[in-house]
Write a protein that holds these residues in place. Structure first.
Motif, PDB file in Angstrom:
ATOM      1  N   ILE A  27     -54.569 -33.065  42.015  1.00  0.00           N
ATOM      2  CA  ILE A  27     -54.512 -34.445  41.513  1.00  0.00           C
ATOM      3  C   ILE A  27     -55.201 -35.392  42.490  1.00  0.00           C
ATOM      4  O   ILE A  27     -56.051 -36.199  42.099  1.00  0.00           O
ATOM      5  N   PHE A  28     -54.836 -35.295  43.762  1.00  0.00           N
ATOM      6  CA  PHE A  28     -55.323 -36.237  44.769  1.00  0.00           C
ATOM      7  C   PHE A  28     -56.830 -36.147  45.014  1.00  0.00           C
ATOM      8  O   PHE A  28     -57.433 -37.112  45.483  1.00  0.00           O
ATOM      9  N   SER A  29     -57.437 -35.014  44.733  1.00  0.00           N
ATOM     10  CA  SER A  29     -58.884 -34.879  44.944  1.00  0.00           C
ATOM     11  C   SER A  29     -59.687 -35.250  43.699  1.00  0.00           C
ATOM     12  O   SER A  29     -60.917 -35.259  43.742  1.00  0.00           O
ATOM     13  N   ASP A  30     -59.014 -35.598  42.622  1.00  0.00           N
ATOM     14  CA  ASP A  30     -59.672 -35.962  41.362  1.00  0.00           C
ATOM     15  C   ASP A  30     -59.884 -37.480  41.315  1.00  0.00           C
ATOM     16  O   ASP A  30     -58.919 -38.238  41.244  1.00  0.00           O
ATOM     17  N   PRO A  31     -61.153 -37.937  41.339  1.00  0.00           N
ATOM     18  CA  PRO A  31     -61.421 -39.385  41.334  1.00  0.00           C
ATOM     19  C   PRO A  31     -60.838 -40.109  40.120  1.00  0.00           C
ATOM     20  O   PRO A  31     -60.410 -41.252  40.236  1.00  0.00           O
ATOM     21  N   THR A  32     -60.786 -39.461  38.981  1.00  0.00           N
ATOM     22  CA  THR A  32     -60.227 -40.095  37.791  1.00  0.00           C
ATOM     23  C   THR A  32     -58.722 -40.297  37.944  1.00  0.00           C
ATOM     24  O   THR A  32     -58.197 -41.372  37.656  1.00  0.00           O
ATOM     25  N   ALA A  33     -58.033 -39.271  38.418  1.00  0.00           N
ATOM     26  CA  ALA A  33     -56.587 -39.370  38.609  1.00  0.00           C
ATOM     27  C   ALA A  33     -56.239 -40.396  39.688  1.00  0.00           C
ATOM     28  O   ALA A  33     -55.183 -41.026  39.628  1.00  0.00           O
ATOM     29  N   MET A  34     -57.132 -40.587  40.648  1.00  0.00           N
ATOM     30  CA  MET A  34     -56.871 -41.486  41.778  1.00  0.00           C
ATOM     31  C   MET A  34     -57.550 -42.848  41.608  1.00  0.00           C
ATOM     32  O   MET A  34     -57.687 -43.602  42.569  1.00  0.00           O
ATOM     33  N   GLU A  35     -57.929 -43.171  40.387  1.00  0.00           N
ATOM     34  CA  GLU A  35     -58.669 -44.398  40.108  1.00  0.00           C
ATOM     35  C   GLU A  35     -57.999 -45.650  40.687  1.00  0.00           C
ATOM     36  O   GLU A  35     -58.671 -46.559  41.167  1.00  0.00           O
ATOM     37  N   TYR A  36     -56.692 -45.735  40.659  1.00  0.00           N
ATOM     38  CA  TYR A  36     -55.990 -46.929  41.118  1.00  0.00           C
ATOM     39  C   TYR A  36     -55.426 -46.790  42.534  1.00  0.00           C
ATOM     40  O   TYR A  36     -54.629 -47.614  42.973  1.00  0.00           O
ATOM     41  N   TYR A  37     -55.829 -45.751  43.239  1.00  0.00           N
ATOM     42  CA  TYR A  37     -55.496 -45.583  44.649  1.00  0.00           C
ATOM     43  C   TYR A  37     -56.734 -45.955  45.464  1.00  0.00           C
ATOM     44  O   TYR A  37     -57.855 -45.937  44.940  1.00  0.00           O
ATOM     45  N   PRO A  38     -56.573 -46.255  46.739  1.00  0.00           N
ATOM     46  CA  PRO A  38     -57.739 -46.642  47.553  1.00  0.00           C
ATOM     47  C   PRO A  38     -58.818 -45.565  47.619  1.00  0.00           C
ATOM     48  O   PRO A  38     -60.002 -45.888  47.693  1.00  0.00           O
ATOM     49  N   SER A  39     -58.409 -44.288  47.607  1.00  0.00           N
ATOM     50  CA  SER A  39     -59.391 -43.198  47.677  1.00  0.00           C
ATOM     51  C   SER A  39     -58.717 -41.888  47.286  1.00  0.00           C
ATOM     52  O   SER A  39     -57.502 -41.825  47.133  1.00  0.00           O
ATOM     53  N   THR A  40     -59.532 -40.870  47.157  1.00  0.00           N
ATOM     54  CA  THR A  40     -58.986 -39.527  46.933  1.00  0.00           C
ATOM     55  C   THR A  40     -58.434 -39.021  48.269  1.00  0.00           C
ATOM     56  O   THR A  40     -58.611 -39.654  49.307  1.00  0.00           O
ATOM     57  N   LYS A  41     -57.761 -37.878  48.228  1.00  0.00           N
ATOM     58  CA  LYS A  41     -57.186 -37.306  49.446  1.00  0.00           C
ATOM     59  C   LYS A  41     -57.683 -35.874  49.621  1.00  0.00           C
ATOM     60  O   LYS A  41     -57.875 -35.148  48.650  1.00  0.00           O
TER      61      LYS A  41
END
Length: 105
Positions: A27-41
């Motif tokens: 989840i954390f490495s997916d740019p779409t899933a992390m759209e509303y977070y500052p960045s992916t992990k």
């Protein structure tokens, strides 16, 4: 299971564990899933996230929870306490379909 927070007909909410890293990283490495977070992990950041959550359990008695499919054990994602509290109230007041829907949204 002592890590279980809540059960519905379709899912289990439980405490996060370090062995959730692979699923969380997906989840954390997916740019779409992390759209509303500052960045992916990356993997290191994901493990730090898990450690932070585990520390919150110790310090505050609560934290983020993992949602799993009740029948298959499939990892569905993570949810915050407020959502969980809302789910619990929704389950009792309105019924399981709304509660399950709110987690999947």
């Amino acid at each position: 299971m002592k890590d279980t927070i809540m059960k519905t007909d379709r899912m289990i909410l439980r405490k996060m564990r370090r062995d959730d890293a692979e699923n969380l990283l997906e989840i954390f490495s997916d740019p779409t899933a992390m759209e509303y977070y500052p960045s992916t992990k990356n993997e290191k950041q994901t493990l730090h996230w898990i450690d932070w959550t585990l520390e919150n359990y110790e310090k505050h008695g609560t934290g983020l929870w993992v949602a799993e499919h009740k029948q298959t054990g499939e990892f569905l994602g993570q949810v915050a306490e407020r959502i969980g509290m809302t789910l619990e109230k929704t389950i009792h007041k309105w019924g399981k379909e709304i509660a399950v829907y709110s987690v999947y949204r």
